[in-house]
Design an enzyme around this catalytic site. Structure first.
Site: not given
Ligand SMILES: NC(=O)c1ccc[n+]([C@@H]2O[C@H](COP(=O)([O-])OP(=O)(O)OC[C@H]3O[C@@H](n4cnc5c(N)ncnc54)[C@H](O)[C@@H]3O)[C@@H](O)[C@H]2O)c1
Ligand SMILES: [Zn+2]
Length: 391
Positions: A129, A151, A193, A235, A245, A249, A253, A256, A260, A273
């Protein structure tokens, strides 16, 4: 800057109350990270997770440094490639932790790019955990983006990053010396980025990149370290203000949504990416101008800076209906509308609810997002293969 480091190290704090952590940036840090890792995790032992190509170059100095700091050290390698960011490899890492005698006081240390960081972080978040986690990023993208923010995830057969958690690292150790072996194309993808961070939140930083981007990509320390530091700080600030998010946040994107879509349409092949994000940012900057949200001249600045990084700036010629279909399954969709990230100016982003059709009107495909051809002498922008499909 701090007792454990050398004078040249830079440090950025991600402020999350009792879960705050430092991002330390400095040449040669890898070989002297052990004491910091021991201090920040209070661990007695550490399992370093890496992949063969990275481990061959960088595992030994890190392990030595951890041992010197008094930790018992083990390592586990996962195969190269994004497909190793899987539940299967997570399962193998749990087994490795069992064999290692991993307990609650065992730190998991990710040594590698974002792939290794996301996978090792997922294991650290779920093993017993949750155990202390440390990021030692070795790609530019991982230093400024994936290592900061907590993340962590693995991919499922149905899609990327579908199983994941928020699990903040105790420490991020970025040694820019490790970037020397990183292919130029990967460096440029990381720079995309970084350009994003400037474009959405920091006009001064964007201007700094306009002065220094080639020198940073050539890894000149005087140019590179401040760029990594500022990008991490941006960031980190965003994450500190919006860890889960819900609002701010979302601005990360930028580029993105369409990025994507491009990755999806190319089945993640032949395009990195950061390259897809570069295309998406050019497009979004141009749409921002067309929608009257950003002053004229905003989009050319974004496009020119990305082109100087030898990043692609034009949408690959897939049919509009294919793009629309890809946009409709975008994660950030809410009902029919997508919270599309637009620019109000260089250094100032906003979100705007738009339908896929509004993001991508038929006319937008008539002229390429980059409009101007890349300048002579630069690498061609559209390296990404479109697998023989016609528009
Ligand atoms: N968690 C987040 O917030 C977040 C954000 C962005 C991206 N990501 C994830 O990060 C991953 C992409 O990360 P990435 O771009 O670092 O890719 P990556 O981890 O796949 O690394 C890119 C390539 O560089 C190699 N490499 C790594 N370090 C090297 C070095 N120092 N020298 C030579 N080669 C080296 C790797 O073996 C790989 O071939 C994706 O899985 C993406 O989903 C996560
Ligand atoms: Zn990204």
């Amino acid at each position: 800057m701090s007792a454990a480091g050398s004078a040249g190290d830079r440090e950025v704090t991600v402020a999350l109350g009792e879960r705050s952590y430092p991002v330390v940036i400095g040449s040669g840090l890898l070989a002297r990270a052990g004491a910091r890792i021991a201090d920040r995790t209070q661990a007695k032992q550490a399992l370093v997770v890496s992949e063969p190509g990275v481990a061959r170059r960088y595992l030994a100095p890190l392990e030595r440094s951890l041992r010197r700091a008094g930790l018992r050290v083990g390592s586990a390698l996962v195969p190269a490639g994004e497909s190793a960011k899987s539940l299967r490899q997570a399962g193998r890492l749990y087994e490795a932790l069992v064999r290692f005698g991993g307990d609650r006081g065992t730190a998991v240390v990710a040594l590698g790019g974002g792939k290794v960081g996301d996978l090792a972080g997922f294991v650290a978040a779920t093993w017993l955990r949750g155990v202390p986690f440390v990021q030692v990023p070795t790609t530019l993208l991982a230093m400024v983006d994936s290592s900061v923010g907590g993340k962590v995830a693995v991919n499922l057969p149905r899609g990327k990053n579908l199983a994941g958690a928020f699990h903040q690292p105790r420490l991020v150790v970025a040694d820019p010396d490790t970037l020397a072996s990183l292919p130029a194309r990967e460096r440029a993808a990381g720079m995309a980025e970084i350009v994003k961070a400037g474009a959405i939140l920091d006009a001064d930083f964007f201007a700094r990149l306009e002065r220094d981007v080639e020198r940073a990509l050539e890894l000149q320390p005087g140019a590179l370290v401040p760029v990594i530091e500022r990008a991490c700080a941006i960031k980190g600030e965003v994450v500190a203000r919006d860890e889960r998010e819900s609002g701010l946040r979302m601005l990360l994107n930028f580029g993105h949504t369409l990025g994507h879509a491009v990755e999806t349409l190319q089945h993640y092949r032949g395009i990195l990416h950061g390259e897809a994000v570069a295309i998406g940012m050019c497009f979004a900057a141009r749409r921002s101008e067309e929608l009257g949200l950003a002053p004229a001249g905003t989009a050319p600045r974004v496009r020119d800076l990305l082109a100087r990084c030898a990043l692609p700036t034009d949408l690959p010629p897939f049919p509009r209906r294919a793009y629309l279909a890809a946009l409709r399954v975008d994660k950030k969709r809410s009902d029919a509308q997508i919270r599309y990230v637009v620019l109000r100016a260089v250094g100032k982003a906003d979100t705007m609810p738009l339908t896929p059709e509004e993001i991508l009107p038929a006319a937008a495909l008539a002229t390429p997002a980059g409009r101007r051809a890349p300048r002579a002498g630069k690498r061609p922008a559209a390296r990404a293969r479109t697998r023989g499909r016609k528009a």
